[in-house]
Design a protein around this motif. Structure first.
Motif, short mmCIF file in Angstrom:
data_model
loop_
_atom_site.label_atom_id
_atom_site.label_comp_id
_atom_site.label_asym_id
_atom_site.label_seq_id
_atom_site.Cartn_x
_atom_site.Cartn_y
_atom_site.Cartn_z
N ALA A 288 0.03 -10.36 -7.52
CA ALA A 288 0.19 -9.55 -8.73
C ALA A 288 -1.12 -8.90 -9.14
CB ALA A 288 0.74 -10.42 -9.87
N GLY A 289 -2.21 -9.67 -9.04
CA GLY A 289 -3.51 -9.12 -9.38
C GLY A 289 -3.89 -7.94 -8.50
N ASN A 290 -3.51 -8.00 -7.21
CA ASN A 290 -3.85 -6.92 -6.30
C ASN A 290 -2.85 -5.78 -6.35
OD1 ASN A 290 -6.32 -7.85 -5.02
ND2 ASN A 290 -5.08 -9.50 -4.16
N CYS A 291 -1.73 -5.97 -7.02
CA CYS A 291 -0.83 -4.85 -7.32
C CYS A 291 -1.38 -4.01 -8.47
CB CYS A 291 0.57 -5.36 -7.68
SG CYS A 291 1.52 -6.00 -6.30
N VAL A 292 -1.94 -4.69 -9.45
CA VAL A 292 -2.38 -4.02 -10.68
C VAL A 292 -3.77 -3.40 -10.51
CG1 VAL A 292 -2.97 -4.38 -13.12
CG2 VAL A 292 -0.95 -5.49 -12.13
N ALA A 293 -4.64 -4.03 -9.70
CA ALA A 293 -6.02 -3.55 -9.55
C ALA A 293 -6.10 -2.07 -9.15
CB ALA A 293 -6.78 -4.43 -8.56
N PRO A 294 -5.33 -1.60 -8.15
CA PRO A 294 -5.41 -0.18 -7.80
C PRO A 294 -4.98 0.75 -8.94
CG PRO A 294 -4.35 -1.43 -6.04
CD PRO A 294 -4.43 -2.33 -7.23
N VAL A 295 -4.05 0.29 -9.77
CA VAL A 295 -3.61 1.09 -10.92
C VAL A 295 -4.78 1.24 -11.90
CG1 VAL A 295 -2.01 1.24 -12.86
CG2 VAL A 295 -1.22 0.35 -10.65
N LYS B 262 -7.54 9.06 -10.61
CA LYS B 262 -6.96 9.30 -9.29
C LYS B 262 -5.55 8.73 -9.21
CE LYS B 262 -11.38 9.51 -6.81
NZ LYS B 262 -11.26 10.94 -6.47
N ILE B 263 -4.81 8.84 -10.29
CA ILE B 263 -3.42 8.42 -10.32
C ILE B 263 -2.62 9.46 -11.10
CG2 ILE B 263 -3.90 6.93 -12.31
CD1 ILE B 263 -1.52 5.22 -11.49
N ASP B 264 -1.47 9.84 -10.55
CA ASP B 264 -0.56 10.77 -11.21
C ASP B 264 0.41 9.94 -12.06
OD1 ASP B 264 1.38 12.58 -11.97
OD2 ASP B 264 1.40 13.64 -10.06
N LEU B 265 0.11 9.82 -13.35
CA LEU B 265 0.91 8.96 -14.23
C LEU B 265 2.35 9.45 -14.36
CD1 LEU B 265 -1.51 8.03 -17.17
CD2 LEU B 265 -0.59 6.54 -15.37
N GLU B 266 2.55 10.75 -14.36
CA GLU B 266 3.91 11.26 -14.48
C GLU B 266 4.74 10.88 -13.26
OE1 GLU B 266 5.17 12.53 -17.20
OE2 GLU B 266 3.20 12.15 -18.08
N GLN B 267 4.14 10.98 -12.09
CA GLN B 267 4.85 10.57 -10.88
C GLN B 267 5.13 9.08 -10.91
OE1 GLN B 267 3.10 11.82 -7.16
NE2 GLN B 267 4.13 10.21 -6.00
N ALA B 268 4.14 8.29 -11.34
CA ALA B 268 4.33 6.84 -11.42
C ALA B 268 5.48 6.48 -12.35
CB ALA B 268 3.03 6.18 -11.90
N GLY C 162 1.79 7.51 -6.86
CA GLY C 162 0.90 8.60 -7.22
C GLY C 162 -0.57 8.22 -7.24
N ILE C 163 -0.91 7.03 -6.74
CA ILE C 163 -2.31 6.62 -6.63
C ILE C 163 -2.88 7.22 -5.35
CG2 ILE C 163 -3.92 4.68 -6.54
CD1 ILE C 163 -1.75 2.96 -7.82
N GLU C 164 -4.02 7.87 -5.44
CA GLU C 164 -4.58 8.54 -4.28
C GLU C 164 -4.88 7.55 -3.15
OE1 GLU C 164 -7.76 11.22 -5.04
OE2 GLU C 164 -6.74 12.19 -6.73
N ARG C 165 -4.76 8.06 -1.93
CA ARG C 165 -4.81 7.20 -0.76
C ARG C 165 -6.14 6.46 -0.62
NH1 ARG C 165 -2.95 8.94 5.36
NH2 ARG C 165 -2.84 6.80 6.19
N GLN C 166 -7.26 7.14 -0.93
CA GLN C 166 -8.55 6.47 -0.75
C GLN C 166 -8.71 5.30 -1.71
OE1 GLN C 166 -8.16 9.67 -1.65
NE2 GLN C 166 -9.79 10.41 -3.02
N VAL C 167 -8.10 5.40 -2.91
CA VAL C 167 -8.16 4.28 -3.85
C VAL C 167 -7.38 3.09 -3.31
CG1 VAL C 167 -7.53 3.51 -6.17
CG2 VAL C 167 -8.43 5.81 -5.84
N MET D 151 0.83 -1.20 0.00
CA MET D 151 0.00 0.00 0.00
C MET D 151 0.87 1.26 0.00
SD MET D 151 -2.99 -1.37 2.59
CE MET D 151 -4.23 -0.15 2.15
N GLU D 152 1.97 1.24 0.74
CA GLU D 152 2.86 2.39 0.76
C GLU D 152 3.46 2.64 -0.63
OE1 GLU D 152 5.84 1.78 3.68
OE2 GLU D 152 4.44 1.86 5.38
N LYS D 153 3.87 1.56 -1.29
CA LYS D 153 4.50 1.71 -2.60
C LYS D 153 3.49 2.16 -3.66
CE LYS D 153 8.64 -1.12 -2.56
NZ LYS D 153 9.40 -2.17 -3.28
N LEU D 154 2.25 1.71 -3.55
CA LEU D 154 1.23 2.15 -4.50
C LEU D 154 0.94 3.64 -4.32
CD1 LEU D 154 -1.20 -0.91 -4.35
CD2 LEU D 154 0.12 -0.18 -6.33
N GLU D 155 0.90 4.09 -3.08
CA GLU D 155 0.72 5.52 -2.83
C GLU D 155 1.90 6.31 -3.38
OE1 GLU D 155 -0.58 6.94 0.98
OE2 GLU D 155 -1.62 5.07 1.43
N ALA D 156 3.12 5.76 -3.22
CA ALA D 156 4.31 6.44 -3.73
C ALA D 156 4.27 6.57 -5.25
CB ALA D 156 5.57 5.68 -3.30
#
Length: 428
Positions: free
Chosen positions: A400-407, A415-421, A295-300, A288-293
Motif C-alpha cells: 500500500a505504501g508503494n502504491c501511494v508513494a508515486p501519487v 507529473k500526474i494528470d489528476l483528471e485522468q486519475a 496518469g502518472i508519468e512513466r519516469q516517476v 506499475m502499469e496501473k499507476l501509469e494508467a
C-alpha cells in the motif's frame, strides 16, 4: 440463434482474477485443515509461481527503470526526482517506526508473558541470529559496495533487485547522454519491456494456483490455534497497519485530490495476491502499469516504485518498533530512551534492501536487538510461530505504501494528470 449463443457464453464467463484468488484462498485453508497430509504434494505450486515471477521481474524492472530515466530527458530531473523520493521514503519510515514504538509502550504489549528462553529456543533462532550478526556487522560501506554486482549478468542471475536497480540507473543515465547513437538500444529495451510485460500477464494468471498451495502449506503447518498466546500482538499489528493505510496513506491521497476508497478498489486484485502470498513481487508489473494508467508519468513510476520496494518498507518499520517493545516487556527488560533510540536507528539502516528475503522480519529484528544485547535474542522464538501471519499485514502495508508513494511524488513534481486519475478511479 446468436442470442442463445451470447447467453450461453455469458453464463460460462470466467470469474475475475480477484474472485479466483479468494476462492483459492478459502479452498486452500479448508484443504490445509481437513487434509494436511496433502500439503507436501501441493507446495510445488507456490514454488513454481514464485520462481516464474523471479525469472521475469528482473529483466522487466531493468527495462522500465532505464527507459524511465531516458524518458525523463534531463539527468537533473532524474536527480531531483530521486532525491525527493528518498526524502519521502525516509521521512515516512521514520515517522511510522517511532509512532509504533510509542503506541506499543502506551498499551504495554507483552507484559505478563514472563518469557524464559530454553536451550531449544536458542538453537531454533541460531540461524536467524547468525544472519543478523552478518547484517549488523556489515556497516554502511559494505552496504554501498554490495550495490555493485561482480558482473552485470550476476545481478540478474542472483535476482538481486538492488543491484539490478543500480545497473538500470547507470545504463539509463549513459543512454540519456548518448543522443541518437543510443536509438537502437532504446528500441531494443522498449521491445524487451513489452515482451516481459506480456510474459508477466501470462504468469499472473497462475496466481490462484500459487495462492492455493501457499494456503494449504501454511494452514497444515501452523493450524488455527497455535498462535493463541500471541493473538494480541497479531491483532495489534493488524490494527496498526489498518490505521497506517486508512489514516496516513488515505490522508495523503485526500491531499492529492483522490478518493482513498476508489484507490483501494482499483488495486483490490493485486492486494488480494499480496495478502495471500505475502510477497509483492508478483504484482510489481501490474502495479506499475496501473499507476501509469492513472496518469502518472512513466519516469516517476519507473523510478519511485522499484526504489520504494527496497527503501519504502513502512510496514516492516511498524513491525520492528512493535516487536522491540513487545520482547522487552515479555522478557522483563527495562530499556532506556537511548537504548530504544539506538535500536530504532539501527533498524532504519539494516532494513534497507530487505525486500523479498525469506524470514526477513526475524532477521532484521535480530540485527536490531544486537544493538542493545540486554534483550535475549532467544526471545525471538515467540515471534517465529506467527511470522507468516504477521507477514500478511506486513506485505500488504508495504505494498500500500508503494502504491501511494508515486501519487505523492507525482503530485509534488506536477507529473500526474489528476483528471485522468479521477476518471480511471471512477470506473472502479
Amino acid at each position: 440463434m446468436s442470442g442463445n449463443t451470447q447467453r450461453t457464453s455469458a453464463s460460462f464467463r470466467v470469474p475475475s482474477l480477484f474472485v479466483q484468488v479468494v476462492l483459492a484462498t478459502v479452498l486452500g485453508m479448508l484443504v490445509g485443515l481437513f487434509a494436511p497430509s496433502l500439503a507436501p504434494d501441493v507446495r510445488w505450486t507456490t514454488d513454481l509461481f514464485l520462481k516464474l515471477i523471479v525469472m521475469a521481474v528482473g529483466p522487466l524492472l531493468f527495462c522500465i527503470v532505464a527507459l524511465g530515466i531516458i524518458g525523463a530527458g534531463s539527468l537533473k530531473t532524474v536527480g531531483r526526482l530521486g532525491g525527493r523520493a528518498l526524502l519521502y521514503f525516509e521521512g515516512m519510515t521514520t515517522l511510522v517506526l517511532f509512532a509504533s514504538v510509542g503506541i506499543t509502550m502506551l498499551l504495554g504489549a507483552g507484559k505478563g508473558i514472563r518469557f524464559v528462553p530454553t536451550p531449544g529456543d536458542e538453537q531454533l533462532v541460531a540461524t536467524y541470529s547468525g544472519n543478523a550478526k552478518h547484517l549488523h556487522d556489515r556497516g554502511i560501506s559494505d552496504f554501498l559496495l554490495s550495490l555493485v554486482p561482480h558482473t552485470p549478468v550476476s545481478a540478474f542471475a542472483d535476482g538481486n533487485i538492488l543491484q539490478i536497480l543500480f545497473i538500470a540507473i547507470l545504463s539509463g543515465c549513459c543512454l540519456n547522454q548518448m543522443g541518437s547513437s543510443a536509438a537502437p538500444v532504446v528500441t531494443l529495451l522498449e521491445s524487451l519491456s513489452a515482451l516481459f510485460s506480456r510474459m508477466m500477464r501470462f504468469i499472473i494468471c497462475l496466481a490462484p494456483l500459487g495462492v492455493f498451495g501457499a494456503m494449504v502449506t501454511t494452514t497444515a503447518r501452523y493450524g488455527l490455534d497455535t498462535v493463541v498466546h500471541l493473538a494480541g500482538f497479531v491483532l495489534l499489528y493488524f490494527l496498526m497497519i489498518a490505521m497506517f493505510i486508512i489514516g496516513i496513506l488515505g490522508g495523503l491521497l485526500k491531499l492529492c485530490g483522490l478518493s482513498p476508497l476508489r484507490f483501494a478498489r482499483y488495486f483490490r486484485e493485486e492486494s488480494a495476491i499480496v495478502m495471500t502470498t505475502t510477497a509483492s513481487d508478483a504484482v510489481l508489473p501490474r502495479l506499475m502499469e496501473k499507476l501509469e494508467a492513472l496518469g502518472i508519468e512513466r519516469q516517476v513510476v519507473g523510478l519511485v516504485v522499484p526504489a520504494g520496494y527496497s527503501f519504502n518498507l513502512d510496514a516492516l518499520s511498524i513491525y520492528l518498533g512493535m516487536a522491540v517493545i513487545f520482547l522487552a516487556n515479555a522478557t522483563g527488560t527495562n530499556l532506556t530512551f537511548w537504548q530504544i533510540t539506538t535500536m530504532l536507528v539501527t533498524a532504519l539502516f539494516t532494513s534497507k534492501g530487505a525486500h523479498g528475503v525469506p524470514g526477513i522480519g526475524i532477521v532484521i529484528l535480530a540485527a536490531t536487538l544486537a544493538a542493545v544485547p540486554s534483550i535475549p535474542v532467544a526471545s525471538l522464538v515467540m515471534l517465529l510461530a506467527i511470522d507468516w501471519f504477521v507477514g500478511i499485514a506486513r506485505a500488504v502495508g508495504n505494498f500500500a505504501g508503494n502504491c501511494v508513494a508515486p501519487v505523492v511524488i507525482g503530485r509534488w513534481e506536477n507529473k500526474i494528470d489528476l483528471e485522468q486519475a479521477k476518471r480511471v478511479l471512477a470506473m472502479h
